[in-house]
Design an enzyme around this catalytic site. Structure first.
Site, PDB file in Angstrom:
ATOM      1  N   CYS A 114      43.335  55.953  34.088  1.00  0.00           N
ATOM      2  CA  CYS A 114      42.030  56.153  34.734  1.00  0.00           C
ATOM      3  C   CYS A 114      41.811  57.605  35.156  1.00  0.00           C
ATOM      4  O   CYS A 114      40.681  57.986  35.474  1.00  0.00           O
ATOM      5  CB  CYS A 114      41.896  55.254  35.950  1.00  0.00           C
ATOM      6  SG  CYS A 114      42.210  53.531  35.585  1.00  0.00           S
ATOM      7  N   HIS A 254      37.314  57.983  41.345  1.00  0.00           N
ATOM      8  CA  HIS A 254      37.461  56.912  40.354  1.00  0.00           C
ATOM      9  C   HIS A 254      37.025  55.602  41.012  1.00  0.00           C
ATOM     10  O   HIS A 254      37.408  55.313  42.147  1.00  0.00           O
ATOM     11  CB  HIS A 254      38.912  56.850  39.899  1.00  0.00           C
ATOM     12  CG  HIS A 254      39.235  55.621  39.117  1.00  0.00           C
ATOM     13  ND1 HIS A 254      38.426  55.172  38.081  1.00  0.00           N
ATOM     14  CD2 HIS A 254      40.253  54.728  39.220  1.00  0.00           C
ATOM     15  CE1 HIS A 254      38.955  54.066  37.590  1.00  0.00           C
ATOM     16  NE2 HIS A 254      40.046  53.780  38.250  1.00  0.00           N
ATOM     17  N   ASN A 284      35.816  48.475  37.432  1.00  0.00           N
ATOM     18  CA  ASN A 284      36.677  49.608  37.095  1.00  0.00           C
ATOM     19  C   ASN A 284      36.619  49.853  35.581  1.00  0.00           C
ATOM     20  O   ASN A 284      37.179  49.074  34.809  1.00  0.00           O
ATOM     21  CB  ASN A 284      38.107  49.277  37.546  1.00  0.00           C
ATOM     22  CG  ASN A 284      39.092  50.387  37.246  1.00  0.00           C
ATOM     23  OD1 ASN A 284      38.788  51.325  36.516  1.00  0.00           O
ATOM     24  ND2 ASN A 284      40.282  50.272  37.800  1.00  0.00           N
TER      25      ASN A 284
HETATM   26  O1  UT7 Z   1      42.410  52.120  38.051  1.00  0.00           O
HETATM   27  C1  UT7 Z   1      43.609  51.727  38.618  1.00  0.00           C
HETATM   28  C2  UT7 Z   1      43.708  50.256  38.427  1.00  0.00           C
HETATM   29  N1  UT7 Z   1      44.124  49.430  39.483  1.00  0.00           N
HETATM   30  C3  UT7 Z   1      43.664  49.414  40.740  1.00  0.00           C
HETATM   31  O2  UT7 Z   1      42.954  50.227  41.223  1.00  0.00           O
HETATM   32  C4  UT7 Z   1      44.119  48.245  41.567  1.00  0.00           C
HETATM   33  C5  UT7 Z   1      44.538  48.603  42.962  1.00  0.00           C
HETATM   34  N2  UT7 Z   1      44.748  47.395  43.752  1.00  0.00           N
HETATM   35  C6  UT7 Z   1      43.715  46.716  44.304  1.00  0.00           C
HETATM   36  O3  UT7 Z   1      42.574  47.114  44.177  1.00  0.00           O
HETATM   37  C7  UT7 Z   1      44.046  45.498  45.126  1.00  0.00           C
HETATM   38  O4  UT7 Z   1      45.423  45.444  45.369  1.00  0.00           O
HETATM   39  C8  UT7 Z   1      43.586  44.181  44.450  1.00  0.00           C
HETATM   40  C9  UT7 Z   1      42.072  44.106  44.453  1.00  0.00           C
HETATM   41  C10 UT7 Z   1      44.127  44.080  43.047  1.00  0.00           C
HETATM   42  C11 UT7 Z   1      44.107  42.976  45.245  1.00  0.00           C
HETATM   43  O5  UT7 Z   1      43.649  43.053  46.576  1.00  0.00           O
HETATM   44  P1  UT7 Z   1      44.662  42.820  47.764  1.00  0.00           P
HETATM   45  O6  UT7 Z   1      43.889  42.873  49.010  1.00  0.00           O
HETATM   46  O7  UT7 Z   1      45.803  43.789  47.597  1.00  0.00           O
HETATM   47  O8  UT7 Z   1      45.102  41.346  47.521  1.00  0.00           O
HETATM   48  P2  UT7 Z   1      46.567  40.797  47.260  1.00  0.00           P
HETATM   49  O9  UT7 Z   1      47.092  41.205  45.953  1.00  0.00           O
HETATM   50  O10 UT7 Z   1      47.392  41.115  48.483  1.00  0.00           O
HETATM   51  O11 UT7 Z   1      46.295  39.243  47.232  1.00  0.00           O
HETATM   52  C12 UT7 Z   1      45.818  38.518  48.372  1.00  0.00           C
HETATM   53  C13 UT7 Z   1      45.603  37.069  47.961  1.00  0.00           C
HETATM   54  C14 UT7 Z   1      46.760  36.485  47.189  1.00  0.00           C
HETATM   55  O12 UT7 Z   1      46.928  35.153  47.616  1.00  0.00           O
HETATM   56  P3  UT7 Z   1      48.114  34.786  48.632  1.00  0.00           P
HETATM   57  O13 UT7 Z   1      49.360  35.208  47.941  1.00  0.00           O
HETATM   58  O14 UT7 Z   1      47.823  35.590  49.867  1.00  0.00           O
HETATM   59  O15 UT7 Z   1      47.935  33.307  48.787  1.00  0.00           O
HETATM   60  C15 UT7 Z   1      46.277  36.489  45.760  1.00  0.00           C
HETATM   61  O16 UT7 Z   1      46.860  35.476  44.979  1.00  0.00           O
HETATM   62  O17 UT7 Z   1      44.466  36.969  47.103  1.00  0.00           O
HETATM   63  C16 UT7 Z   1      44.800  36.241  45.923  1.00  0.00           C
HETATM   64  N3  UT7 Z   1      44.003  36.721  44.813  1.00  0.00           N
HETATM   65  C17 UT7 Z   1      42.798  36.205  44.526  1.00  0.00           C
HETATM   66  N4  UT7 Z   1      42.058  35.249  45.093  1.00  0.00           N
HETATM   67  C18 UT7 Z   1      40.852  34.988  44.561  1.00  0.00           C
HETATM   68  C19 UT7 Z   1      44.296  37.695  43.937  1.00  0.00           C
HETATM   69  N5  UT7 Z   1      43.284  37.854  43.064  1.00  0.00           N
HETATM   70  C20 UT7 Z   1      42.344  36.953  43.402  1.00  0.00           C
HETATM   71  C21 UT7 Z   1      41.069  36.616  42.894  1.00  0.00           C
HETATM   72  N6  UT7 Z   1      40.362  35.646  43.498  1.00  0.00           N
HETATM   73  N7  UT7 Z   1      40.543  37.261  41.845  1.00  0.00           N
END
Ligand code: UT7
Length: 329
Positions: A114, A254, A284
């Site tokens: 990215c 970004h 993204n």
């Molecule tokens: O260009 C570079 C590319 N990548 C990025 O920029 C990604 C950077 N990371 C992020 O933006 C965030 O970490 C995410 C948006 C990917 C995730 O957000 P988060 O606040 O870090 O959530 P998390 O991974 O801590 O997950 C929290 C909960 C989990 O459930 P449990 O384990 O707490 O029960 C996930 O399983 O949210 C769940 N979860 C979802 N729930 C509904 C993860 N994805 C989803 C979803 N819908 N799409």
């Protein structure tokens, strides 16, 4: 002799088809509320079946050339930043070069995830500053929907397809690129990657069955990295430009996640009114996100000649990049 180098024209293209959060609710176990709250994303554009990365890139390139009033035959080089090329080889840049009729241009792809568009602007600006070339087309283009696991809610809600392009050339003294910071930390390489299809794990029926050709991401690790690095790389580029964050007119980060953009702005003490946000519309789009944002800002009439801009990104690699420039158009 060095010379001032900046953006002469900017263009973008996103595919027609829109996939909303509500559409995704019907495909995976997710909700509009979760996606909006955690990322700021409301919808994303998805390439048509017959559209590949070079098709998106070509359309963005034509728009950038029009905007710059530069002919394809004048280009010395085409650089395409992408993580989702039409083929492993030849490069997307070569396909676009041929289609544009950029007959005297060299062409190559640049792989910095990215951060690729900002990396490309850094490379192009130095080649022009040193007098090797006069006009370079840089493109960020992705069809990430093609390497998506549509059953994986951790990734499939986050990305979109699109392309952005800029014509880079000599500008008036005092304008254009003023400070550059690039970096990489390969220790985080496997936090964001496509496991199969390369020489490490060649394509096979087993790799396809195991979904190994799709984006695999440790979202939390990438999030932590982004929070740490965006402010740092931005301050380094600002220092090289001899500028303070408060002097900036607009920040183009970004567009990965609204929470990441907000934290970066806070670190730099830049109010959100000075931060461009369109992640809600496009999600993204990786290397395409910054040029898409720049074109959108130009179309909205908010970019003025002399404006002080900061472009900053992070991505697969893990990489990061920041450029401070004064808008030259
Ligand atoms: O260009 C570079 C590319 N990548 C990025 O920029 C990604 C950077 N990371 C992020 O933006 C965030 O970490 C995410 C948006 C990917 C995730 O957000 P988060 O606040 O870090 O959530 P998390 O991974 O801590 O997950 C929290 C909960 C989990 O459930 P449990 O384990 O707490 O029960 C996930 O399983 O949210 C769940 N979860 C979802 N729930 C509904 C993860 N994805 C989803 C979803 N819908 N799409």
């Amino acid at each position: 002799m060095t010379r001032a180098v900046g953006i002469l024209g900017i263009g973008s293209y996103v595919p027609e088809k829109i996939l909303t959060n509500n559409d995704l609710e019907k495909m995976v176990d997710t909700s509009d509320a979760w996606i909006t709250e955690r990322t700021g994303i409301r919808q994303r554009h998805i390439a048509a079946k017959d559209e590949a990365t070079s098709d998106l890139a070509f359309k963005a390139a034509v728009a950038a050339l029009d905007d710059a009033r530069v002919k394809a035959e004048e280009l010395d080089l085409v650089i395409c930043a992408t993580a989702s090329p039409d083929h492993a080889f030849p490069s997307v840049a070569c396909l676009v070069q041929e289609r544009l009729g950029a007959v005297k241009a060299a062409a190559f792809d640049l792989g910095a995830g990215c951060s690729g568009f900002v990396y490309s602007l850094a490379v192009a600006s130095q080649m022009i500053q040193n007098g090797l070339y006069d006009k370079i087309l840089i493109i960020g283009a992705e069809t990430l929907s093609r390497i998506m696991n549509w059953q994986d809610r951790n990734t499939c809600v986050l990305f979109g397809d699109g392309a952005g392009a800029a014509v880079v050339g000599a500008v008036d003294e005092g304008l254009g690129v003023l400070g550059i910071d690039l970096g990489s930390d390969g220790s985080g390489a496997y936090h964001l990657y496509q496991p199969a299809g390369g020489s490490r794990r060649p394509a096979s029926a087993a790799t396809v069955a195991a979904n190994q050709h799709t984006i695999h991401m440790n979202g939390r690790e990438v999030f932590k990295f982004a929070i740490k690095i965006l402010g740092r790389t931005s301050l380094r580029a600002l220092e090289k430009a001899g500028m303070k964050p408060e002097e900036l007119d607009l920040l183009f980060s970004h567009q990965a996640n609204l929470r990441i953009i907000t934290v970066a702005a806070k670190r730099l003490r830049i109010p959100m009114e000075k931060v461009w946000v369109d992640v809600d519309k496009y999600a993204n789009t990786s290397a395409a996100s910054i040029p898409i944002a720049l074109r959108e800002a130009q179309d909205a009439g908010v970019l003025k000649k002399g404006d002080k801009l900061l472009l900053c990104g992070f991505g697969a690699g893990l990489t990061w990049a920041a450029i401070v420039l004064r808008w030259a158009k």
